[in-house]
Write a protein that holds these residues in place. Structure first.
Motif, PDB file in Angstrom:
ATOM      1  N   ARG A 142    -120.027  -0.399 -40.697  1.00 56.19           N
ATOM      2  CA  ARG A 142    -118.928  -1.240 -41.213  1.00 56.19           C
ATOM      3  C   ARG A 142    -119.517  -2.612 -41.551  1.00 56.19           C
ATOM      4  NH1 ARG A 142    -114.209  -1.392 -37.064  1.00 56.19           N
ATOM      5  NH2 ARG A 142    -113.132  -2.281 -38.875  1.00 56.19           N
ATOM      6  N   PRO A 143    -120.316  -2.658 -42.605  1.00 56.74           N
ATOM      7  CA  PRO A 143    -121.073  -3.879 -42.896  1.00 56.74           C
ATOM      8  C   PRO A 143    -120.191  -5.095 -43.174  1.00 56.74           C
ATOM      9  CG  PRO A 143    -121.226  -2.324 -44.719  1.00 56.74           C
ATOM     10  CD  PRO A 143    -120.600  -1.591 -43.580  1.00 56.74           C
ATOM     11  N   ALA A 144    -119.072  -4.910 -43.866  1.00 61.34           N
ATOM     12  CA  ALA A 144    -118.214  -6.056 -44.179  1.00 61.34           C
ATOM     13  C   ALA A 144    -117.669  -6.685 -42.908  1.00 61.34           C
ATOM     14  CB  ALA A 144    -117.081  -5.629 -45.095  1.00 61.34           C
ATOM     15  N   LEU A 182    -123.973 -17.075 -58.912  1.00 63.12           N
ATOM     16  CA  LEU A 182    -123.927 -17.303 -57.472  1.00 63.12           C
ATOM     17  C   LEU A 182    -125.118 -16.650 -56.788  1.00 63.12           C
ATOM     18  CD1 LEU A 182    -120.143 -16.673 -56.646  1.00 63.12           C
ATOM     19  CD2 LEU A 182    -121.316 -18.881 -56.774  1.00 63.12           C
ATOM     20  N   ALA A 183    -125.684 -17.344 -55.826  1.00 61.83           N
ATOM     21  CA  ALA A 183    -126.744 -16.767 -55.001  1.00 61.83           C
ATOM     22  C   ALA A 183    -126.153 -15.664 -54.123  1.00 61.83           C
ATOM     23  CB  ALA A 183    -127.373 -17.841 -54.128  1.00 61.83           C
ATOM     24  N   THR A 184    -126.971 -14.685 -53.776  1.00 60.58           N
ATOM     25  CA  THR A 184    -126.558 -13.654 -52.834  1.00 60.58           C
ATOM     26  C   THR A 184    -127.524 -13.656 -51.648  1.00 60.58           C
ATOM     27  OG1 THR A 184    -127.873 -11.913 -53.888  1.00 60.58           O
ATOM     28  CG2 THR A 184    -125.596 -12.206 -54.657  1.00 60.58           C
ATOM     29  N   THR A 185    -127.017 -13.255 -50.512  1.00 57.93           N
ATOM     30  CA  THR A 185    -127.816 -13.132 -49.300  1.00 57.93           C
ATOM     31  C   THR A 185    -127.510 -11.777 -48.671  1.00 57.93           C
ATOM     32  OG1 THR A 185    -126.086 -14.083 -47.897  1.00 57.93           O
ATOM     33  CG2 THR A 185    -127.669 -15.625 -48.885  1.00 57.93           C
ATOM     34  N   ALA A 186    -128.263 -11.415 -47.653  1.00 56.50           N
ATOM     35  CA  ALA A 186    -127.948 -10.184 -46.930  1.00 56.50           C
ATOM     36  C   ALA A 186    -126.521 -10.237 -46.396  1.00 56.50           C
ATOM     37  CB  ALA A 186    -128.935  -9.982 -45.783  1.00 56.50           C
ATOM     38  N   LEU A 187    -126.092 -11.414 -45.998  1.00 56.29           N
ATOM     39  CA  LEU A 187    -124.735 -11.581 -45.459  1.00 56.29           C
ATOM     40  C   LEU A 187    -123.684 -11.309 -46.523  1.00 56.29           C
ATOM     41  CD1 LEU A 187    -123.648 -12.463 -42.641  1.00 56.29           C
ATOM     42  CD2 LEU A 187    -123.431 -14.769 -43.585  1.00 56.29           C
ATOM     43  N   SER A 188    -123.854 -11.869 -47.723  1.00 56.57           N
ATOM     44  CA  SER A 188    -122.856 -11.664 -48.771  1.00 56.57           C
ATOM     45  C   SER A 188    -122.896 -10.238 -49.306  1.00 56.57           C
ATOM     46  CB  SER A 188    -123.043 -12.669 -49.911  1.00 56.57           C
ATOM     47  OG  SER A 188    -124.255 -12.459 -50.602  1.00 56.57           O
ATOM     48  N   ARG A 189    -124.091  -9.633 -49.354  1.00 54.98           N
ATOM     49  CA  ARG A 189    -124.167  -8.244 -49.819  1.00 54.98           C
ATOM     50  C   ARG A 189    -123.494  -7.307 -48.825  1.00 54.98           C
ATOM     51  NH1 ARG A 189    -129.200 -10.256 -51.445  1.00 54.98           N
ATOM     52  NH2 ARG A 189    -130.240  -9.467 -49.558  1.00 54.98           N
ATOM     53  N   ALA A 190    -123.671  -7.565 -47.553  1.00 53.02           N
ATOM     54  CA  ALA A 190    -122.996  -6.744 -46.547  1.00 53.02           C
ATOM     55  C   ALA A 190    -121.486  -6.936 -46.614  1.00 53.02           C
ATOM     56  CB  ALA A 190    -123.515  -7.099 -45.157  1.00 53.02           C
ATOM     57  N   PHE A 191    -121.073  -8.151 -46.831  1.00 55.13           N
ATOM     58  CA  PHE A 191    -119.635  -8.427 -46.915  1.00 55.13           C
ATOM     59  C   PHE A 191    -119.020  -7.787 -48.158  1.00 55.13           C
ATOM     60  CE2 PHE A 191    -115.916 -11.214 -47.674  1.00 55.13           C
ATOM     61  CZ  PHE A 191    -115.316 -11.123 -46.431  1.00 55.13           C
ATOM     62  N   GLY A 192    -119.832  -7.670 -49.223  1.00 52.59           N
ATOM     63  CA  GLY A 192    -119.374  -6.989 -50.425  1.00 52.59           C
ATOM     64  C   GLY A 192    -118.716  -7.879 -51.456  1.00 52.59           C
ATOM     65  N   THR A 194    -119.280 -12.029 -52.691  1.00 55.99           N
ATOM     66  CA  THR A 194    -119.856 -13.344 -52.423  1.00 55.99           C
ATOM     67  C   THR A 194    -118.790 -14.426 -52.371  1.00 55.99           C
ATOM     68  OG1 THR A 194    -121.977 -12.729 -53.423  1.00 55.99           O
ATOM     69  CG2 THR A 194    -121.488 -15.080 -53.259  1.00 55.99           C
ATOM     70  N   LEU A 195    -117.891 -14.431 -53.352  1.00 56.51           N
ATOM     71  CA  LEU A 195    -116.819 -15.426 -53.327  1.00 56.51           C
ATOM     72  C   LEU A 195    -115.965 -15.278 -52.078  1.00 56.51           C
ATOM     73  CD1 LEU A 195    -115.578 -15.550 -57.039  1.00 56.51           C
ATOM     74  CD2 LEU A 195    -116.744 -17.366 -55.777  1.00 56.51           C
ATOM     75  N   GLY A 196    -115.691 -14.049 -51.703  1.00 57.68           N
ATOM     76  CA  GLY A 196    -114.898 -13.820 -50.501  1.00 57.68           C
ATOM     77  C   GLY A 196    -115.574 -14.361 -49.256  1.00 57.68           C
ATOM     78  N   LEU A 197    -116.900 -14.244 -49.197  1.00 55.54           N
ATOM     79  CA  LEU A 197    -117.632 -14.767 -48.045  1.00 55.54           C
ATOM     80  C   LEU A 197    -117.557 -16.292 -48.014  1.00 55.54           C
ATOM     81  CD1 LEU A 197    -119.649 -13.829 -45.719  1.00 55.54           C
ATOM     82  CD2 LEU A 197    -121.418 -14.745 -47.237  1.00 55.54           C
ATOM     83  N   LEU A 198    -117.717 -16.945 -49.160  1.00 53.69           N
ATOM     84  CA  LEU A 198    -117.627 -18.406 -49.206  1.00 53.69           C
ATOM     85  C   LEU A 198    -116.224 -18.861 -48.823  1.00 53.69           C
ATOM     86  CD1 LEU A 198    -119.592 -19.155 -52.514  1.00 53.69           C
ATOM     87  CD2 LEU A 198    -120.479 -18.788 -50.200  1.00 53.69           C
ATOM     88  N   ASP A 199    -115.204 -18.164 -49.327  1.00 54.92           N
ATOM     89  CA  ASP A 199    -113.828 -18.477 -48.950  1.00 54.92           C
ATOM     90  C   ASP A 199    -113.637 -18.351 -47.440  1.00 54.92           C
ATOM     91  OD1 ASP A 199    -113.439 -18.686 -51.671  1.00 54.92           O
ATOM     92  OD2 ASP A 199    -112.033 -17.003 -51.824  1.00 54.92           O
ATOM     93  N   LEU A 200    -114.188 -17.281 -46.865  1.00 47.49           N
ATOM     94  CA  LEU A 200    -114.064 -17.059 -45.428  1.00 47.49           C
ATOM     95  C   LEU A 200    -114.693 -18.197 -44.643  1.00 47.49           C
ATOM     96  CD1 LEU A 200    -113.293 -15.232 -43.017  1.00 47.49           C
ATOM     97  CD2 LEU A 200    -115.517 -14.097 -43.307  1.00 47.49           C
ATOM     98  N   ALA A 201    -115.826 -18.701 -45.105  1.00 51.24           N
ATOM     99  CA  ALA A 201    -116.472 -19.819 -44.417  1.00 51.24           C
ATOM    100  C   ALA A 201    -115.553 -21.025 -44.361  1.00 51.24           C
ATOM    101  CB  ALA A 201    -117.781 -20.171 -45.124  1.00 51.24           C
ATOM    102  N   VAL A 245    -108.368 -22.296 -51.338  1.00 50.49           N
ATOM    103  CA  VAL A 245    -109.423 -22.435 -50.328  1.00 50.49           C
ATOM    104  C   VAL A 245    -109.501 -23.903 -49.895  1.00 50.49           C
ATOM    105  CG1 VAL A 245    -111.887 -22.098 -49.857  1.00 50.49           C
ATOM    106  CG2 VAL A 245    -110.667 -20.529 -51.392  1.00 50.49           C
ATOM    107  N   PRO A 246    -109.545 -24.187 -48.596  1.00 50.25           N
ATOM    108  CA  PRO A 246    -109.470 -25.573 -48.111  1.00 50.25           C
ATOM    109  C   PRO A 246    -110.779 -26.348 -48.240  1.00 50.25           C
ATOM    110  CG  PRO A 246    -109.652 -24.074 -46.253  1.00 50.25           C
ATOM    111  CD  PRO A 246    -109.529 -23.208 -47.482  1.00 50.25           C
ATOM    112  N   VAL A 247    -111.102 -26.741 -49.458  1.00 47.97           N
ATOM    113  CA  VAL A 247    -112.270 -27.571 -49.738  1.00 47.97           C
ATOM    114  C   VAL A 247    -111.765 -28.967 -50.088  1.00 47.97           C
ATOM    115  CG1 VAL A 247    -114.348 -27.859 -51.137  1.00 47.97           C
ATOM    116  CG2 VAL A 247    -113.485 -25.556 -50.635  1.00 47.97           C
TER     117      VAL A 247
END
Length: 349
Positions: A142-144, A182-192, A194-201, A245-247
């Motif tokens: 369950r990588p995401a 956008l850059a990708t990392t192992a974290l964003s690829r696992a999450f599936g 990238t934008l969703g991962l940044l939003d989550l942060a 997103v709260p930026v």
């Protein structure tokens, strides 16, 4: 970067002149070195926090262990930011462990000397700057979910430890590449996503740090050739706004570079009109702006030190005059107080 004399004259007068310009008042006469208040005082009078990055290295480096460097910090700064000591490589040796030793020492130093501290960074979204264990991590079946857990645990652990001790955090750092993608990392690829991962942060940071300024920090610049990067950052900020997103603020690193000289005038090349358009677009969306990592790369400046210093001072003043004209700018940080201890000495000597 400036030497100390140039910094006091150039940066100090620019703080006064730039902020006077945004009030619509006449530009004052630059003060002498002897009569110049500290940069922190000049900035505070205009509603800006002024400071610098600090390292936790040995006493001969630009760190809080170097008494000469500490004198510069105490003389001219109101706020400091860790150069590397809060990044994943420094505080996250494994998926299960945290090591806050070096940063806690820095925070204690800041408190003992009346300096505010800001957080840098909760997620540096580049694979080359993520810890090796994370880039090689097995995210399982369950990588995401695993990726989300790693990120939120990191944000929550850091926030719980430092909540109330810092009012501003770089939540995401450098997610946009030079070509606007956008850059990708192992974290964003696992999450599936990238934008969703940044939003989550950012959502995780807001939940854990309800009263802090949340910053997206990146290296956009005014030199020719940075058009794609600026466009990518604008697109990212537009998306944040559209998705709720709260930026709060765009951190503008401001590692400005004398890349090339105009053949006729000899003036360093820069796109002032396009840079103003970029800042206008950012602030029109309701974002604040901050100078988070200011310095000047002078590699192609003239060899003679007098001409080189003058070119650096003129180039920096032109940039800062633009930046300080925006009332949305509330923070200005140098990425080091001395040439000899600048990161550029090893990266771009």
């Amino acid at each position: 970067m400036f030497n100390r004399r140039s910094a006091l004259l150039g940066l100090g007068s620019t703080l006064v002149a730039g902020c006077a310009a945004r009030r619509g008042s006449p530009e004052p006469t630059p003060p002498s070195v002897a009569s110049t208040p500290s940069l922190a005082r000049l900035a505070a009078d205009k509603g800006i926090k002024f400071g610098s990055t600090v390292g936790a290295g040995p006493a001969n480096s630009g760190s809080f262990r170097n008494p000469d460097y500490v004198r510069l910090l105490k003389a001219d700064c109101a706020i400091i930011v860790p150069e590397n000591e809060m990044k994943w490589q420094a505080i996250r040796p494994s998926a299960e462990t945290f090591d806050f030793g070096r940063f806690d020492e820095m925070l204690s130093f800041a408190g003992a000397n009346g300096l505010e501290t800001r957080g840098h960074t909760l997620l540096w979204h580049r694979p080359e700057w993520m810890p090796a264990w994370l880039e090689a991590y097995d995210f399982g079946t369950r990588p995401a979910t695993a990726a989300a857990d790693i990120l939120t645990r990191h944000v929550n652990t850091v926030a719980e430890r430092y909540r109330g001790r810092m009012s501003s955090f770089d939540v995401v750092n450098e997610a946009v590449l030079h070509d606007s993608s956008l850059a990708t990392t192992a974290l964003s690829r696992a999450f599936g996503d990238t934008l969703g991962l940044l939003d989550l942060a950012f959502h995780s940071a807001r939940k854990a740090l309800p009263d802090a300024e949340l910053v997206y920090n990146d290296y956009m610049s005014w030199e020719p050739g940075n058009e794609g990067h600026r466009a990518g950052v604008l697109r990212l900020l537009e998306g944040f706004k559209a998705r709720g997103v709260p930026v709060d603020t765009l951190g503008i690193q401001s590692h400005i570079r004398i890349d090339s000289l105009d053949g006729q005038t000899g003036v360093p090349a820069r796109n002032e009109r396009e840079w103003r358009q970029f800042l206008d677009a950012v602030t029109a969306m309701g974002y604040g702006i901050a100078i988070t990592e200011f310095d000047v790369n002078d590699q192609v400046a003239p060899a003679g030190i007098t001409a080189r210093d003058q070119m650096v001072a003129d180039f920096a003043k032109a940039y800062l005059d633009i930046m300080f004209a925006y009332p949305q700018l509330k923070t200005a940080l140098l990425w080091g107080m001395q040439d000899q201890h600048s990161w550029l000495q090893s990266f771009k000597p």
